[in-house]
Design a protein around this motif. Structure first.
Motif, short mmCIF file in Angstrom:
data_model
loop_
_atom_site.label_atom_id
_atom_site.label_comp_id
_atom_site.label_asym_id
_atom_site.label_seq_id
_atom_site.Cartn_x
_atom_site.Cartn_y
_atom_site.Cartn_z
N LEU A 773 0.79 -1.07 -0.06
CA LEU A 773 0.09 -0.04 0.02
C LEU A 773 0.96 1.14 0.09
CD1 LEU A 773 -2.88 -1.23 2.56
CD2 LEU A 773 -2.96 -0.90 0.04
N VAL A 774 1.93 1.26 0.73
CA VAL A 774 2.78 2.36 0.70
C VAL A 774 3.53 2.51 -0.38
CG1 VAL A 774 5.20 3.10 1.71
CG2 VAL A 774 3.26 2.37 3.43
N SER A 775 3.85 1.44 -1.05
CA SER A 775 4.72 1.54 -2.51
C SER A 775 3.66 2.18 -3.48
CB SER A 775 4.92 0.28 -3.02
OG SER A 775 5.53 0.15 -4.34
N SER A 776 2.31 1.69 -3.48
CA SER A 776 1.15 2.25 -4.20
C SER A 776 0.97 3.66 -4.01
CB SER A 776 -0.04 1.44 -4.27
OG SER A 776 -1.01 1.83 -5.03
N GLU A 777 0.77 4.24 -2.94
CA GLU A 777 0.74 5.69 -2.85
C GLU A 777 1.81 6.35 -3.02
OE1 GLU A 777 -2.18 6.61 -1.97
OE2 GLU A 777 -3.15 4.90 -1.46
N SER A 778 3.14 6.02 -2.84
CA SER A 778 4.40 6.51 -3.40
C SER A 778 4.35 6.78 -4.66
CB SER A 778 5.42 5.86 -2.77
OG SER A 778 5.43 5.84 -1.36
N LYS A 779 3.95 5.90 -5.61
CA LYS A 779 3.64 5.88 -6.93
C LYS A 779 2.67 6.96 -7.32
CE LYS A 779 5.10 1.03 -8.01
NZ LYS A 779 4.45 -0.23 -8.45
N THR A 780 1.58 7.18 -6.53
CA THR A 780 0.72 8.26 -7.04
C THR A 780 1.43 9.59 -6.68
OG1 THR A 780 -1.12 6.80 -6.12
CG2 THR A 780 -1.37 9.36 -6.19
N VAL A 781 2.08 9.91 -5.42
CA VAL A 781 2.77 10.77 -5.36
C VAL A 781 3.75 11.48 -6.39
CG1 VAL A 781 4.23 12.07 -3.61
CG2 VAL A 781 2.27 10.69 -2.86
N LYS A 783 3.74 10.45 -9.44
CA LYS A 783 3.08 10.87 -10.65
C LYS A 783 2.61 12.33 -10.62
CE LYS A 783 1.64 6.06 -12.26
NZ LYS A 783 0.48 5.11 -12.44
N CYS A 784 1.90 12.49 -9.21
CA CYS A 784 1.49 14.04 -9.31
C CYS A 784 2.45 14.94 -9.11
CB CYS A 784 0.82 14.12 -7.98
SG CYS A 784 -0.99 13.17 -7.96
N GLU A 785 3.60 14.51 -8.70
CA GLU A 785 4.68 15.53 -8.60
C GLU A 785 5.48 15.82 -9.89
OE1 GLU A 785 7.42 13.79 -5.99
OE2 GLU A 785 6.53 14.86 -4.14
N GLN A 786 5.63 14.69 -10.83
CA GLN A 786 5.85 14.89 -12.02
C GLN A 786 4.93 15.93 -13.02
OE1 GLN A 786 6.38 10.97 -13.86
NE2 GLN A 786 8.03 10.47 -12.44
N GLU A 787 3.62 15.79 -12.93
CA GLU A 787 2.99 16.38 -13.69
C GLU A 787 3.02 17.83 -12.95
OE1 GLU A 787 -1.98 16.55 -15.01
OE2 GLU A 787 -1.05 14.74 -13.84
N LEU A 788 2.98 18.16 -11.78
CA LEU A 788 3.19 19.69 -11.33
C LEU A 788 4.53 20.19 -11.63
CD1 LEU A 788 2.13 19.08 -7.61
CD2 LEU A 788 0.92 20.33 -9.34
N ALA A 802 -5.31 26.00 -12.82
CA ALA A 802 -5.52 26.27 -11.51
C ALA A 802 -6.00 25.23 -10.72
CB ALA A 802 -6.14 27.69 -11.17
N SER A 803 -7.28 24.68 -11.19
CA SER A 803 -8.04 23.68 -10.62
C SER A 803 -7.23 22.29 -10.47
CB SER A 803 -9.25 23.76 -11.46
OG SER A 803 -9.25 23.08 -12.77
N ARG A 804 -6.50 22.18 -11.82
CA ARG A 804 -5.73 20.92 -11.98
C ARG A 804 -4.71 21.01 -10.82
NH1 ARG A 804 -6.10 15.61 -13.59
NH2 ARG A 804 -4.31 14.88 -14.09
N VAL A 805 -4.02 21.95 -10.61
CA VAL A 805 -3.14 22.12 -9.75
C VAL A 805 -3.38 21.66 -8.42
CG1 VAL A 805 -1.33 23.70 -8.50
CG2 VAL A 805 -1.39 23.64 -11.08
N LYS A 811 -4.28 15.50 -4.09
CA LYS A 811 -4.02 13.82 -4.21
C LYS A 811 -2.74 13.75 -3.61
CE LYS A 811 -5.29 11.10 -6.71
NZ LYS A 811 -6.07 9.87 -6.65
N ILE A 812 -1.80 14.72 -3.55
CA ILE A 812 -0.34 14.49 -2.93
C ILE A 812 -0.61 14.38 -1.29
CG2 ILE A 812 1.76 15.51 -2.41
CD1 ILE A 812 1.81 16.72 -5.25
N LYS A 813 -1.51 15.54 -0.79
CA LYS A 813 -1.79 15.61 0.63
C LYS A 813 -2.37 14.09 0.99
CE LYS A 813 -3.65 18.20 4.22
NZ LYS A 813 -4.31 17.28 4.73
#
Length: 837
Positions: A773-781, A783-788, A802-805, A811-813
């Motif tokens: 689960l930690v690995s899955s959530e870390s992958k989500t973070v 991906k979000c950081e790369q898009e930001l 702005a809404s996307r950001v 999602k990161i939080k």
């Protein structure tokens, strides 16, 4: 019989070469010392007043094993070298013939010097000495006259085969001899003898069919010629009598004479076949493949059909023999007692309760077999639910007694490794013999060789699919013969065709039971095997040759069977686990089955004797009252119920027996699903543990709930299907759609609770699950950081992003909060692992 030309004189060699040597063969092998000539030189020296005669047809060609024995005996007792012993071995002793021909005194005194047998050629040389005033030709004529007046018939078959020649070079006497022309003195040239002169020299020994001279442009030296005799015996005489003969100048031998060296030559009788094969491989290899296939169809197919029919009708089973049945009837009491003592039939008592409970399904199955519908009958149920016993031993008992039942087990066919093993397993299930499964590998090599020569496959090898089709085609032919064997010419429907007869008499059709259908369906070529079985079954049912019943524990059987019969609705019987009441009766009847009710006599109140029936084993057991409380934990699976009955019969209480069974099931689950296993399995330990945890709290969970669980991810259907195949879970469907999950066996429900209740095991498995689960959530973070990061590199920040950001930041939080919560849980679990054991 020794003919007129059974011997030819070599006396003229002595006359023309009084001190020459007749070289008749070079001996190589040490074992042939008696045939090597004088002083083992391979020559027979002919001095003055001496001559040599060759006798033919004294021994057969083909007794080489006897000749080898004789050579061994000659070292101790040279039987062939003594004329008196020759009659015990061959047709006649040659020395005896000479003595008989010269005993009248007309040719003077004739002494036998030596007898040199030619065992492999069936003859012998006889060297003799005569008076100075007598010509050797006179002795030869006297012997010829003696054999003409007193013919000798050999004791063996005159048409025997030719045997190896004396030179031990593995040459065989043949009809063709090769005559080489050699000079009489070294350094000189030999004259080439003309065809006419060769004919005049060789014709006295037999009829010549051809004289072939060496081509004039040939550079082979020495020069040679071929002479073909009508029979091999004539060639043997010519070779032995003329080998080493010097042709004088007046007979065409040149100025110094020409020596003839004669050897046997093999006559090429079928050379055109070799040339045609080598020159036309594209035609030859396909024709050879067609010939092999034709021979197989004409010779082996009828034998295979007969073998299948004997397998179904049990023609070669000793149990069906009348003598065996008589002995069985005479010893029935003893056999029954042995069965009771061994506990072999102990389960039958409990099964009676089950069959009474399932009498409706048995009657329904028998009713379907009396109908003329061309559709499949499918009996579906989990492993251990008694599908095969229900169908074969009860519903089809009458077909089994009539020898009209064929059971095909898919399990050994599917578990076979390699095409040859699969073919052999499929053939053994139906009695298909002879089967040459290994030939498929050899044929593949021949096909590869033919492809290398011709550039195309010759068609020797057959695929696994082709072989299976051939096996099932022959089986269908045998089943049709069995279905029609009761038909008579005087029947009221004798005018009907075979197909019409089978359609109007469904009771005469045999029944094919395909057991373990779709067993391990996800491995290798198993789907192809099952497809061929389904197509063959469809052919049997649509042609009214046989009824087909499928036994399967796979609920997705419609997907495979619909390919074979897409326009049919299957007749289906679903076998579920027993109810608690039936399960309890099953266990009790299992205990009382082999116990005979004992009777004893006692005095009643009036002093009279009365019979009292003693209690049965189940009535004597006070602890059987526990069955009502524990039978629900075990469930109604037959294999588990029989295991419980055996434990109780061994002395355990029902509560303890059920606990032991649950403990054993928990150990199986832990070893097979939760601990690290094979890398090629299609599910992970975390996925199995997730289902174990959820099913421990609820007997049934929604299918989509399991699909959406984090450990399953995008491959949820594949993993759930693998777990169902491994029997950890059972997927229940409605209208063809899976809707819920439950334990694979009823006893697994208690095993799941026991595993979850183990704090150390649960902490270990939850820790691994939290890691995923930690690995899955870390992958989500990530991906979000790369898009930001990509959005931040834009030169201007449009208001639309702005809404996307904000969404990405949320999602990161959220993922970060989950990671922190998971890490807290991991810390607690690690504490348990370090403090408890």
């Amino acid at each position: 019989m020794i003919s007129r030309r059974v011997l030819q004189s070599s006396a003229r060699l002595a006359l023309r070469q009084p001190r020459g040597a007749v070289r008749y063969g070079q001996v190589i092998r040490r074992g042939a010392v008696n045939e090597a000539g004088e002083r083992k030189t391979g020559h027979i020296s002919i001095g003055e007043n001496e001559g040599v005669l060759f006798f033919n047809s004294l021994l057969p060609f083909n007794l080489q094993w006897a000749y080898r024995a004789l050579w061994t005996l000659q070292r101790r007792s040279p039987i062939l070298r003594y004329e008196a012993k020759m009659e015990n071995v061959g047709a006649v002793a040659p020395a005896t013939v000479i003595e008989s021909a010269t005993k009248d005194g007309k040719v003077g005194q004739v002494d036998i010097v030596e007898v040199l047998p030619r065992l492999k050629e069936g003859g012998a040389f006889v060297k003799f000495r005569h008076a100075p005033d007598v010509d050797s030709q006179i002795v030869s004529e006297a012997v010829r006259s003696q054999l003409k007046n007193n013919p000798i018939r050999p004791w063996w078959n005159p048409l025997s085969h030719v045997s190896p020649w004396i030179e031990d070079l593995f040459r065989f006497p043949s009809q063709r001899v090769m005559v080489e022309f050699l000079p009489s003195q070294p350094g000189q040239e030999a004259a080439e003898i003309s065809q006419e002169q060769l004919y005049s020299l060789f014709r006295p020994y037999g009829r010549l069919s051809e004289v072939i001279k060496q081509p004039s442009d040939s550079k082979v030296s020495p020069r040679y010629a071929y002479l073909d005799y009508s029979r091999p015996r004539k060639a043997v005489m010519a070779k032995n009598c003329l080998h080493g003969y010097t042709v004088p100048p007046d007979q065409g031998g040149g100025s110094q004479g020409t020596i003839l060296r004669i050897t046997y030559a093999k006559k090429e009788r079928f050379g055109w076949i070799k040339d045609w094969v080598l020159n036309h491989p594209r035609i030859f290899f396909p024709l050879l493949a067609a010939l092999i296939a034709g021979i197989s169809i004409v010779i082996f197919d009828p034998l295979r059909t007969l073998s299948i029919r004997a397998h179904i009708s049990r023609a070669f089973h000793i149990e069906d023999n009348s003598v065996f049945k008589w002995f069985q009837r005479q010893s029935k009491d003893l056999i029954d007692r042995v069965k009771q003592l061994s506990g072999r039939d102990a389960s039958e008592g409990g099964m009676r309760v089950l069959w009474e409970d399932r009498k409706t399904e048995i009657d329904q199955l028998r009713a379907w077999l009396m109908e003329s519908t061309d559709t499949f009958i499918v009996v579906q149920g989990p492993r251990g639910s008694g599908k095969k016993e229900l169908v074969v031993d009860h519903a089809l008992e009458h077909k089994q007694e009539a020898h009209r039942l064929l059971v095909v087990d898919c399990k050994p066919v599917q578990e076979a490794r390699g095409d040859a093993a699969t073919i052999a397993a499929a053939a053994s299930q139906v009695g298909y013999r002879p089967v040459f499964s290994w030939i498929n590998n050899v044929s593949g090599l021949l096909d590869l060789a033919a492809q290398g020569v011709t550039g195309m496959k010759a068609g020797f090898s057959e695929t696994l699919e082709t072989q299976l089709v051939k096996i099932y085609t022959n089986t269908a032919a045998a089943l049709k013969q069995i279905a029609l064997e009761d038909r008579r010419k005087d029947d009221k429907d004798a005018n009907l065709s075979d197909d019409e007869y089978l359609e109007s008499h469904p009771e005469h059709r045999p029944v094919v039971v395909i057991d373990n259908f779709l067993h391990k369906n996800n491995e290798g070529d198993s789907q192809m095997v099952y497809d061929k079985l389904a197509e063959w079954a469809a052919q049997l049912t649509t042609s009214n040759v046989a009824h087909v019943i499928f036994l399967t524990n796979d609920i997705s059987f419609t997907k495979s069977l619909s390919k074979a019969l897409p326009d049919r609705v299957f007749r289906q019987i679903t076998l579920a686990d027993c109810s608690p009441e039936v399960a309890k009766r099953y266990v009790i009847n299992h205990l009382d089955f082999d116990a005979e009710p004992a009777k004893r006599t006692r005095k009643n109140e009036n002093g009279e004797d009365e019979e009292v029936i003693e209690l049965t084993p189940s009535q004597k057991r006070q602890d059987l009252s526990e069955l009502d409380a524990v039978i629900g934990q075990l469930g109604g699976r037959l294999t588990d119920l029989e295991f419980l009955a055996r434990r109780i019969k061994a002395g355990e209480t029902p509560t303890k027996a059920v606990k032991e069974i649950i403990d054993q099931s928990a150990s199986e689950i832990l070893k097979m699903f939760l601990l690290s296993g094979a890398e090629d399995r299609q599910y992970t330990s975390q996925q199995a543990w997730t289902l174990v945890k959820r099913l421990a709290d609820n007997e049934m969970i929604p299918y989509n709930e399991a699909v959406m669980a984090t450990p399953f991810g995008g491959e949820s259907d594949k993993a759930l299907s693998a777990l169902e195949q491994a029997e950890l879970i059972t997927v229940q469907s409605v209208n063809g759609r899976p809707y819920s999950l439950k334990a694979g066996k009823p006893v697994y429900q208690g095993a799941f609770k026991q595993l979850v209740g183990d704090r150390v095991l649960a902490a270990k498995m939850d820790l691994a699950l939290l890691g995923d689960l930690v690995s899955s959530e870390s992958k989500t973070v990530d991906k979000c950081e790369q898009e930001l990061h990509l959005l931040g590199e834009l030169p201007k920040q449009p208001g639309e992003v702005a809404s996307r950001v904000q969404w990405l930041l949320g999602k990161i939080k959220g993922s970060q909060d989950k990671i922190e919560g998971y890490e807290k849980e991991q810390a607690e679990l690690k504490k348990i692992l370090t403090t408890e054991y």
